[in-house]
Design a protein around this motif. Structure first.
Motif, short mmCIF file in Angstrom:
data_model
loop_
_atom_site.label_atom_id
_atom_site.label_comp_id
_atom_site.label_asym_id
_atom_site.label_seq_id
_atom_site.Cartn_x
_atom_site.Cartn_y
_atom_site.Cartn_z
N GLU A 74 47.78 -39.97 -88.11
CA GLU A 74 47.11 -38.80 -87.70
C GLU A 74 46.26 -37.96 -88.70
O GLU A 74 45.01 -37.97 -88.73
CB GLU A 74 47.71 -37.80 -86.84
N GLY A 75 46.79 -38.00 -89.87
CA GLY A 75 46.14 -37.33 -90.96
C GLY A 75 45.26 -38.57 -91.48
O GLY A 75 44.01 -37.96 -91.87
N LEU A 76 45.66 -39.50 -91.54
CA LEU A 76 44.76 -40.60 -92.16
C LEU A 76 43.38 -40.94 -91.28
O LEU A 76 42.12 -40.90 -91.76
CB LEU A 76 45.34 -42.01 -92.20
N TRP A 77 43.57 -40.80 -89.85
CA TRP A 77 42.55 -41.16 -89.04
C TRP A 77 41.64 -39.48 -89.25
O TRP A 77 40.29 -40.07 -89.00
CB TRP A 77 43.08 -40.95 -87.80
N LYS A 78 42.01 -38.84 -89.61
CA LYS A 78 41.02 -37.51 -89.81
C LYS A 78 40.43 -37.49 -91.36
O LYS A 78 39.85 -36.62 -91.65
CB LYS A 78 41.83 -36.21 -89.60
N GLY A 79 40.69 -38.69 -92.07
CA GLY A 79 40.18 -38.83 -93.32
C GLY A 79 40.69 -37.82 -94.29
O GLY A 79 40.07 -37.47 -95.34
N LYS A 80 41.82 -37.53 -94.03
CA LYS A 80 42.56 -36.46 -95.08
C LYS A 80 43.23 -37.16 -96.21
O LYS A 80 44.03 -38.38 -95.80
CB LYS A 80 43.50 -35.46 -94.47
N PRO A 81 43.17 -36.98 -97.48
CA PRO A 81 44.12 -37.47 -98.33
C PRO A 81 45.33 -37.06 -98.10
O PRO A 81 45.68 -35.83 -97.58
CB PRO A 81 43.68 -36.62 -99.66
N THR A 82 46.20 -38.15 -97.93
CA THR A 82 47.49 -38.04 -97.30
C THR A 82 48.67 -38.20 -98.50
O THR A 82 48.60 -39.22 -99.23
CB THR A 82 47.77 -38.74 -96.29
N ILE A 83 49.73 -37.39 -98.73
CA ILE A 83 50.78 -37.76 -99.34
C ILE A 83 51.87 -37.84 -98.74
O ILE A 83 52.20 -36.87 -97.90
CB ILE A 83 50.98 -36.43 -100.43
N ALA A 84 52.46 -39.00 -98.89
CA ALA A 84 53.70 -39.21 -98.09
C ALA A 84 54.93 -40.15 -98.69
O ALA A 84 54.63 -40.73 -99.52
CB ALA A 84 53.54 -40.06 -96.79
N SER A 85 56.26 -39.65 -98.25
CA SER A 85 57.24 -40.38 -98.71
C SER A 85 57.18 -41.98 -98.59
O SER A 85 56.83 -42.38 -97.42
CB SER A 85 58.60 -39.88 -98.23
N ALA A 86 57.62 -42.62 -99.45
CA ALA A 86 57.74 -44.17 -99.30
C ALA A 86 58.80 -44.58 -98.48
O ALA A 86 59.86 -45.24 -98.86
CB ALA A 86 57.86 -44.78 -100.67
N VAL A 87 59.09 -44.07 -97.04
CA VAL A 87 60.02 -44.18 -96.34
C VAL A 87 59.64 -44.77 -95.02
O VAL A 87 58.48 -44.65 -94.51
CB VAL A 87 61.30 -43.13 -96.19
N GLY A 88 60.46 -45.59 -94.47
CA GLY A 88 60.05 -46.08 -92.98
C GLY A 88 58.91 -46.70 -93.21
O GLY A 88 58.85 -47.65 -93.98
N GLY A 89 57.96 -46.68 -92.00
CA GLY A 89 56.87 -47.27 -91.77
C GLY A 89 55.66 -46.70 -92.62
O GLY A 89 54.48 -47.16 -92.70
N ILE A 90 56.11 -45.65 -93.51
CA ILE A 90 54.83 -44.99 -94.08
C ILE A 90 54.11 -46.08 -95.23
O ILE A 90 52.99 -45.88 -95.25
CB ILE A 90 55.36 -43.65 -94.74
N PRO A 91 55.05 -46.80 -95.67
CA PRO A 91 54.32 -47.52 -96.67
C PRO A 91 53.45 -48.54 -96.11
O PRO A 91 52.39 -48.94 -96.70
CB PRO A 91 55.26 -48.31 -97.53
N THR A 92 53.49 -48.78 -94.92
CA THR A 92 52.51 -49.70 -94.05
C THR A 92 51.04 -48.86 -94.10
O THR A 92 49.93 -49.60 -93.97
CB THR A 92 53.10 -50.06 -92.80
N GLN A 93 51.30 -47.78 -93.77
CA GLN A 93 50.29 -46.98 -93.83
C GLN A 93 49.52 -46.46 -95.13
O GLN A 93 48.20 -46.40 -95.19
CB GLN A 93 50.38 -45.59 -92.95
N VAL A 94 50.25 -45.87 -95.71
CA VAL A 94 50.11 -45.24 -97.06
C VAL A 94 49.97 -46.41 -98.09
O VAL A 94 51.34 -46.85 -98.68
CB VAL A 94 50.44 -44.02 -97.37
N ILE A 95 48.91 -46.98 -98.42
CA ILE A 95 48.96 -47.88 -99.71
C ILE A 95 48.82 -47.00 -100.97
O ILE A 95 47.58 -46.53 -101.03
CB ILE A 95 47.81 -48.95 -99.44
N ASP A 96 49.65 -47.00 -101.92
CA ASP A 96 49.52 -46.33 -102.92
C ASP A 96 48.06 -46.11 -103.64
O ASP A 96 47.90 -47.24 -104.10
CB ASP A 96 50.73 -46.17 -103.90
N LYS A 97 47.58 -45.04 -103.69
CA LYS A 97 46.38 -44.96 -104.77
C LYS A 97 45.21 -45.58 -103.94
O LYS A 97 44.01 -45.82 -104.33
CB LYS A 97 46.55 -45.38 -105.95
#
Ligand code: UDP
Length: 453
Positions: A369-392
């Motif tokens: 939801e945060g990414l969809w809103k175009g927001k810089p998103t900081i998230a832990s590298a757990v579960g499915g998060i790294p699929t969404q948040v590709i670091d940097k």
């Protein structure tokens, strides 16, 4: 003026960031603020009526005509086929939210789709909650009584339901035992697992696995969540609906109203974590990160979520969070009822940065939801998060409180970089995690299974 600390090093290159560097869309700097009174926000005590479900054509401005045409084309081969989706709750939780949208979309594609919800007493749902936690690796003793309760309610649901559809999709472990109704001439049965099965309690998994292996296919949300099974497996990412109240575009006026109501000062940066008050979401870690970063940059922290009124542990966590925040007027703690989609949308849109500092996570829809809103998103590298948040690239992945504090400080002081992450993040969601992509995956899976026969 707050004290200035050690300069923060940006990715790769050294830099000297001080408290002066902070800015948000309003361009305000770091100024000392007089503590504001904590106000009691107005939150509706009853759920509002659900808005009508969107039509396929409503997605055209978002995904484009060619994507929509392609979806209609791939679905046309299934015209007239019937599907049944079964889960354990009609409201609350990500699965129900997803089905609420997916079912009418498949229907509109002329793949007639019904949605049925299993019933069960408190004893059944206590057992299945135990299963849920155990499948996430928690302790659980699988007594004969628990097995009997599970089988008894499964049997009662089997008596009540029939399964003459071409495709039967069973969501999660609670209704998994319905597979006993699969006959040799039945349609195709699919088990859709939304949870992380990477480290299941062996006893509970041993009980469920023989049921699961009677399905024609299993669908997992991440390769790392899957088990080794004798049946074909597919990977479907979870998804969000860009037209839902949680994600649709909002008027600026409404966003401002919500912020005024919740006491969020938009003239200064806002860092937000939306989450149930649950230890695994690490709200206390977020407060620690806030305190570390706040020594160098000025911002407000919003921690908003529900789960405290109907969950005894949630109430304890909320209290701990309130204590950790003390009387800091820049930590805004909001306990929201389950029908707060519009308010959550507005808070996410009003945020400078979205944080999701979970210790464990399924997929992490708040990140989507945060990414969809175009927001810089900081998230832990757990579960499915790294699929969404590709670091940097689409956000910042963190592994600790210190890392989270560092990234808050870095992104608040490098807004152009944050904006680029936000743009990339939105594109990533558009490609992979929207409801229309999910509908397409279902259609493709149904087509593949049909051909296997
Ligand atoms: N959410 C909500 N109210 C809350 C907290 C969360 O509606 O008080 C929503 C949030 O916006 C997201 C979902 O619930 O859509 C949470 O999904 P996620 O995968 O992030 O975490 P879960 O709660 O399922 O562990």
């Amino acid at each position: 003026m707050k004290e200035s600390g050690q300069p923060i090093a940006p990715y790769g290159a050294p830099s000297a960031i001080t408290t002066e560097g902070t800015s948000n869309s309003q361009g305000q700097g770091n100024t000392a603020v007089a503590p504001r009174e904590r106000r009691k926000p107005r939150i509706s005590e009853t759920p509002p009526a659900a808005p009508p479900a969107p039509k396929l054509a409503d997605y055209e401005p978002i995904i484009g005509k060619s994507q929509l045409d392609e979806l209609r084309f791939v679905a046309s081969a299934l015209r007239g086929k019937r599907v049944k989706m079964v889960n354990s709750t009609a409201v609350g939780g990500g699965v129900a939210e997803m089905l609420n949208r997916l079912v009418p979309l498949l229907d509109e594609l002329e793949v007639k789709t019904a949605w049925d919800v299993i019933t069960g007493g408190n004893d059944f749902f206590e057992v299945t909650k135990g299963f849920h936690n155990a499948l996430h690796g928690g302790e659980f003793t699988l007594t004969q009584q628990a097995r009997d309760i599970f089988m008894l309610h499964t049997e009662q649901n089997r008596q009540r339901m029939n399964f003459d559809e071409d495709f039967v999709v069973i969501h999660d472990p609670q209704p998994a035992g319905l597979i006993a109704s699969k006959m040799p001439n039945s349609g195709h049965w699919i088990w859709r697992c939304h949870i992380d099965l990477s480290h299941p309690n062996p006893e509970v998994w041993k009980f469920l696995q023989p049921m699961i292996e009677q399905y024609d296919a299993a669908v997992f949300s991440s390769p790392s969540f899957a088990r080794s099974l004798s049946i074909p497996q597919a990977l479907f990412y979870p998804c969000i609906d860009p037209l839902s109240e949680k994600n649709k575009d909002l008027d600026e006026k409404y966003i401002q109203e919500v912020c005024d109501n919740f006491g969020v000062d938009r003239s200064r940066p806002v860092v937000t974590q939306i989450s149930r008050f649950d230890r695994l979401k690490d709200p206390l870690g977020v407060i620690q990160a806030y305190k570390m970063a706040k020594k160098y940059v000025d911002f407000q922290l919003v921690l908003a979520g529900g789960g405290a009124s109907d969950d005894p542990e949630g109430a304890v966590v909320l209290k701990e969070v309130q204590e950790a925040a003390g009387d800091d007027p820049d930590v805004i703690i909001l306990e929201l009822p389950p029908w707060s989609a519009l308010e959550i949308n507005a808070l996410q849109r009003a945020s400078t940065i979205i944080v999701q500092k979970s210790l464990k996570e399924g997929f992490g829809l708040t990140v989507t939801e945060g990414l969809w809103k175009g927001k810089p998103t900081i998230a832990s590298a757990v579960g499915g998060i790294p699929t969404q948040v590709i670091d940097k690239q689409t956000g910042a992945l963190v592994h600790s409180v210190e890392g989270c504090a560092y990234q808050i400080r870095y992104l608040l002081t490098h807004p152009e970089f944050g904006a680029q992450l936000g743009r990339n993040g939105r594109e990533h969601v558009k490609e992979n995690f929207l409801m229309t992509t999910n509908a397409r995956r279902w259609v493709m899976l149904f087509r593949i299974l049909s051909r296997l026969n």
